[in-house]
Design an enzyme around this catalytic site. Structure first.
Site, PDB file in Angstrom:
ATOM      1  N   GLU A 327       9.078 -15.712  -2.421  1.00  0.00           N
ATOM      2  CA  GLU A 327       8.907 -15.604  -0.969  1.00  0.00           C
ATOM      3  C   GLU A 327       8.598 -16.983  -0.385  1.00  0.00           C
ATOM      4  OE1 GLU A 327       5.930 -13.119   2.062  1.00  0.00           O
ATOM      5  OE2 GLU A 327       5.250 -13.685   0.050  1.00  0.00           O
ATOM      6  N   LYS A 389      11.574  -7.795   4.856  1.00  0.00           N
ATOM      7  CA  LYS A 389      10.312  -7.129   4.535  1.00  0.00           C
ATOM      8  C   LYS A 389      10.023  -6.017   5.535  1.00  0.00           C
ATOM      9  CE  LYS A 389       5.471  -8.207   3.473  1.00  0.00           C
ATOM     10  NZ  LYS A 389       4.447  -9.280   3.424  1.00  0.00           N
ATOM     11  N   CYS A 440       5.966  -9.336  -1.602  1.00  0.00           N
ATOM     12  CA  CYS A 440       4.511  -9.576  -1.563  1.00  0.00           C
ATOM     13  C   CYS A 440       3.707  -8.280  -1.534  1.00  0.00           C
ATOM     14  CB  CYS A 440       4.184 -10.477  -0.383  1.00  0.00           C
ATOM     15  SG  CYS A 440       2.569 -11.327  -0.570  1.00  0.00           S
TER      16      CYS A 440
END
Length: 579
Positions: A327, A389, A440
């Site tokens: 990321e 995301k 994440c």
């Protein structure tokens, strides 16, 4: 006129006038129960017993509160970086004992007294933002322990109370995983049991079943302790000869639940494999300002990939079939910044295989918004399919009520743009592999990972950037979640981090390779790819919903039965008074 015993005469006979002159004063035996053993000078009864009782009550409540605080700290130590998973069970047992027999209000207070220190210690990695942020988030999360403690106090009045208590732990996590702003699942009991005998249960019922099992074992230990306590004549339970069996039975059942995970088959056989390389380029500085100047982090990952390409060309490393970057590997939008695009193109062409690039991308239509993406970058055609995301972090990647809160909390201005959420799962064809991208903190959310696997991901990739929280324990906590997800879904999990910890986790939860923090490194491995899904993926969220509903209903049942019992006692007492 009939007369009963002459109490006055007895008093006079037994009183001071009847004593011989050389006889010491005798204690009265007819004093009220609230008169203390000692009397004030002059023979007048003292009135300190109510005060003594109040002091004793306050002291007992202080001891209970202190024990609850200790249980919260011990629960935090069950999680990484300490990894003392048995403490998760001990802490559950302690809270069950503390709330047993308490009122709802007392249970609620003990829940808060456990939850606040637990989350404060668990989330201390937020101190890089500010200790006020640690306390604020810990307080918000601890508020969910208030109804948990109250519910445990209620459910303790029922038969089989360890079972209902375990359901209440699942209900607490169900609520905390969703509220507020989409929830924050950190600190689930399951995430403390990612390398315990209970871990394989995730393949049957996901993380909620692991939480349930851990809480059930803790409740059974508490039940055994209660039985032993009563066997010593310190309660209103069964006599000593009969109390030994419930204690032994509770311990036996706790042991059976603990080892039950060994009976669960964890499928790991791969249909085929793909050779991957995970690039950890590192950052110039940790903390809030890890991004530094534009292109620095991108250049780190480009250079590490060029070094990999050189090793492949020299025959020191077998050529991978795909490369994974973390990321935020590109801190500039490669679609709008030619220098960023040229750098990524250079790395992809050098290594000669597709790269999954983590990048911040400007939203194509909504001005002022940015997307956190994983982009498949082909060495010949450039950027292709991408994943955005789905669950941006509130107050980290977007600011709720920005106009109002930013005037009060100026620190929120350090989040200059809000992240735009994606609307689909991250199943991507990266070279010869169909991978499921999870970015994440999304690894903490059951439904995001489960939907990705059910949409066809043959292995999972967690692109993450932990540079802000380096060397605080947060990377270890996140890696533990990857281990649980591997078992839960029967998938290998690749964690790619900018500054560490990058890792390759086998489908059975074993960490095959990992990097150190704040180092440049490359991991190369044959990644197993699987198509078979686990029973947990088939049934979805059903176990969590059922267990949570049972927990709530147990509290309702305890409340109704308690009211009926109180009404019955009041009716009996009224009948006696009328008679």
């Amino acid at each position: 006129m009939p007369s009963g015993p002459d109490t006055t005469a007895e008093a006079e006979t037994e009183g001071p006038a009847a004593r011989r002159p050389d006889e010491p004063p005798r204690r009265r035996t007819d004093t009220p129960a609230d008169v203390p053993d000692d009397a004030v000078p002059g023979g007048r009864p003292g009135r300190r017993r109510p005060l003594a009782r109040l002091v004793s009550l306050v002291r007992r409540e202080a001891y209970r509160t202190a024990a609850a605080v200790a249980a919260g700290v011990a629960l935090a130590a069950a999680f990484p970086p300490y990894d003392l998973w048995p403490l998760s069970i001990v802490s559950v047992a302690a809270l069950a004992l503390l709330t047993r027999g308490r009122t709802v209000r007392q249970g609620a207070w003990l829940g808060l007294a456990t939850g606040l220190p637990f989350f404060f210690v668990l989330l201390k990695w937020l101190h890089v933002v500010g200790w006020d942020a640690v306390f604020g988030l810990a307080l918000v999360e601890a508020l969910f322990f208030v109804p948990l403690g109250a519910g445990l106090a209620l459910a303790s009045r029922l038969p089989l109370w360890p079972l209902w208590g375990a359901c209440l732990w699942v209900a607490e996590e169900w609520a905390r995983d969703r509220l507020p702003f989409g929830g924050f699942p950190w600190g689930r009991l399951a995430f403390a049991n990612t390398a315990s005998p209970l871990t394989p249960l995730a393949a049957l019922g996901g993380a909620p079943l692991v939480t349930f099992a851990a809480a059930l074992v803790g409740g059974l230990l508490a039940a055994a302790a209660v039985a032993v306590w009563r066997s010593r004549g310190r309660g209103d339970g069964p006599r000593p000869a009969r109390a030994a069996l419930p204690a032994a039975g509770a311990l036996a059942l706790a042991a059976a639940v603990t080892v039950s995970g060994h009976a669960v088959p964890v499928p790991t056989q791969a249909a085929d494999t793909v050779r991957i390389a995970v690039v950890q380029g590192n950052v110039q500085q940790p903390g809030m300002d890890f991004l530094g100047r534009p292109m620095l982090i991108l250049d780190n990952h480009v250079q590490a990939t060029l070094e990999l390409a050189a090793d492949v060309a020299e025959g020191r490393v077998e050529r991978p079939e795909l490369v994974i970057w973390p990321e935020n590997a590109s801190d500039l939008d490669p679609h709008r910044h030619p220098e960023a695009r040229a750098a990524i193109d250079r790395a992809a062409r050098a290594v000669g295989v597709p790269i999954l690039v983590g990048a911040l991308v400007d939203h194509p239509t909504e001005e002022g918004y940015v997307e956190n993406q994983g982009i498949v970058w082909d060495p010949e055609t450039g950027p292709g399919a991408s994943y955005t995301k789905q669950h941006p972090v509130p107050f980290g990647e977007y600011v709720p009520y920005r106009d109002q809160l930013s005037k009060v909390i100026t620190r929120l201005q350090r989040v200059p743009r809000d992240f735009w959420p994606g609307e689909r799962t991250g199943v991507l064809e990266v070279g010869p592999a169909r991978l499921g991208d999870v970015i994440c903190f999304e690894v903490a959310y059951d439904e995001i990972v489960r939907d990705t696997v059910n949409d066809g991901a043959r292995a999972l990739v967690v692109q993450t950037n932990n540079a802000t929280y380096g060397r605080t324990g947060q990377p270890e906590q996140q890696l533990a979640m990857s281990r649980l997800r591997a078992v839960e879904h029967g998938r290998a999990v690749v964690t790619a981090a900018t500054s560490g910890i990058s890792a390759i986790v086998a489908p059975d939860g074993t960490i095959e390779q990992r990097t150190e923090e704040f180092t440049r490194d490359v991991l190369v491995a044959d990644l197993p790819l699987r198509d078979e899904i686990t029973f947990s993926d088939r049934i979805g969220p059903a176990p969590e919903w059922v267990l949570a509903i049972v927990g709530v209903l147990s509290c309702a049942a305890a409340y109704v039965l308690g009211r009926r019992g109180a009404d019955g006692e009041n009716g009996t007492e009224g009948k006696r008074q009328r008679q």
